[in-house]
Motif scaffolding. Structure first.
Motif: not given
Lengths: 382, 382
Positions: B206-212, B297-304, B340-341
């Motif tokens: 819905k037009g907003q970033l949720h997860v990267s 990047s040091l690791k793999v990441s998700a940003m929530v 949340i990272n």
């Protein structure tokens, strides 16, 4: 959530910076004037100490030399972590030695001296190479004296003459031929769960910590395990909650406790860049009842204290893995102004980076740096 | 050093927290009332905007929609980074498209519309599946309309009737069948040196970033290189200084620019825990003239993103590598409250952790989480 920290120095500041993203507001108490201040700006906040205590979810300390009446007030709130007893153990070498004896943790052979004449029997029992430490208010090498041969005793007695040893006894320790100083930092939460960081090796100069390397080089699993056992016995023995630091002497394969600090510790500052969850973050988690975070090291790290100076180029940030942490203080001799964390993939690379770092820094304020760079290069596995 | 940030939201707050240890004091400007405020507490600081500008070593923005008279005042100080032109490009889709055309960077086929009747020719030239975007003040899905077939055109014209398209034109884009949205974030310093973070993959709802997720999965070296080339052309084309974010559509092996953000960006928040030097830190380094830090990047990441809610247990911190970042806001619908990272050693582990995370979080506010966990598990190399 709110956490009130007794002491308004760099440790409270670093707790503030780590707490903010977790939704924990850290306030600090300037214990000299009993004012509640902002941990970064040190500006008074518009709130009384009593009100701040009432508002806080947890109370804690950034140093052990908090006046006892303040600790008692904090303790009465039922929200002080670690407990007043644990803080007082850190503030008083006699209590500290009593704890070590009670829980049976190895430490330096020592005697408690309340009259100058007892020094003679100390020499008989411990030998003539002694370190005398005031039981209270000792901090960064102040309040300590050394005896290297018995012929110096009478001069030392003269030096000590003015002291009230009945109220502030001396702890007299045998001077040990230890291999090196290491420290173990860990955290215990309210459920008794414990997480321990890897041992750090600490290099002192004139009574002040200058460089920590973590993990310490050439630590066998048995030695790390020994340190963790010591940590666990002490933390459980005190019913400790929060971050606890234990300074140790390594003598061969044996670790002896030198000192206990009931707080986050200078030798754990590497965790800000070398671990996933820093000691400050884990301390806040423990005292507020949040789950503890990981305490393993992601890389190898060096922490270099910036002592008594600030005039050097920030271009040192061009060294990969190099981070500056300023405490926002005005320069004074021997004052800890900040620290530099350096991370690397291995010790040889860490040595290279410390050597690169030394070229940005005034040698007289960083006397251990070049030697440590060389040592890391020479000791590290090829 | 002092840095004045226009905008007093979470991005200014995160700059403050990263700047403090580097000895950089970040102050924020609430652009609604032109007051200088503390980036964390949002309390007014006892200083006028003019004085804060005079005191600052650098001025910067946390968002592109800063009133133009403020940007002009900032620009006159000679200390605004990025430049006013770069900020205005981010705030105005017509300027943005003009830049993309000028430097020859691939983007969506589009037309600029200043009269409603021009929409007919848009359909002829671009097809009947169109996205219409107001050239200014578009933010997170507001000010956008869609046309999926030409029969909807007359209804759409009615909707748009009240708009003053002469002063705020529409940018009408062909609706692309892209594979996914990715973004490239990088930083350019005053000497023209550039550091680029790995591509992140962005999941919107819905037009907003949720997860990267960063690095994005299955990115070939050629694709990362293509993104870095786009970044470099744009940054150099604008004489850009600071962190710049470029949102991209991936269509097969081609990247098309969707949008430019002249600032630190939500899809780069993973860098706070997944890289050695975060986007906030590198932005401050660039605008104050400090050496840039590592951007790998040091690791793999998700940003929530935490959107429109705050009621869930902080026990999610028990998931290893899981970090909470609250922005200190009161809850409102669609409001970004925090993020949340999550870091992991590989994508499969990251998928496991996102699944574990989803059990702590209310599904209605985190609609992408479980699917993303499954996708990471299924797509990641065994």
């Amino acid at each position: 959530m709110q956490v009130l920290v007794y002491g308004a120095g760099q440790l409270a500041q670093m707790m503030y910076l780590e707490g903010c993203p977790m939704g924990i507001e850290v306030q600090a108490v300037d214990v000299k004037n009993e004012q509640v201040v902002h941990p970064v700006t040190k500006q008074p906040m518009n709130i009384s100490l009593g009100q701040a205590i009432a508002n806080a979810d947890a109370l804690t300390v950034e140093f052990e030399h908090v006046p006892e009446h303040l600790l008692e007030q904090a303790s009465r709130s039922g929200k002080l972590y670690p407990s007043i007893d644990a803080v007082l153990i850190g503030a008083d070498r006699v209590r500290e030695k009593r704890l070590l004896t009670r829980v049976g943790v190895a430490n330096c052979p020592h005697r408690v001296v309340t009259q100058i004449d007892q020094l003679d029997s100390c020499i008989e029992e411990l030998g003539e190479r002694l370190i005398l430490k005031a039981s209270r208010d000792g901090y960064d090498g102040y309040g300590q004296w050394r005896l290297t041969q018995s012929s110096e005793l009478s001069a030392l007695k003269t030096t000590l003459q003015g002291l009230d040893l009945e109220s502030v006894p001396l702890v007299v320790e045998k001077m040990l031929d230890f291999d090196r100083e290491v420290s173990i930092i860990g955290v215990r939460d309210k459920q008794g769960q414990i997480r321990v960081y890897p041992l750090a090796e600490n290099l002192h100069h004139k009574g002040q910590l200058h460089v920590s390397v973590a993990p310490a080089l050439n630590i066998t699993d048995a030695l790390q395990k020994q340190a963790e056992t010591i940590f666990t016995i002490l933390a459980e023995g005190m019913g400790y909650i929060g971050v606890l630091a234990v300074e140790l002497f390594q003598c061969g394969e044996q670790l002896l406790v030198n000192e206990i600090a009931p707080r986050v510790h200078n030798s754990g500052h590497w965790t800000l860049s070398g671990s996933d969850v820093s000691q400050f973050n884990n301390h806040l988690r423990a005292v507020t009842g949040l789950p503890l975070g990981q305490s393993d090291s992601l890389k190898v790290s060096a922490m270099v204290n910036i002592i008594g100076c600030s005039a050097f180029s920030s271009d040192l940030l061009s060294i990969p893995g190099c981070h500056l942490y300023w405490y926002g203080k005005t320069v004074r001799e021997k004052r800890k102004m900040g620290h530099i964390n350096v991370t690397a993939d291995n010790f040889a690379e860490l040595g290279d980076k410390l050597r690169a770092l030394s070229e940005y820094l005034p040698l007289e304020h960083f006397p251990k740096l070049e030697d440590e760079a060389k040592r890391l290069k020479s000791l590290s596995p090829a």
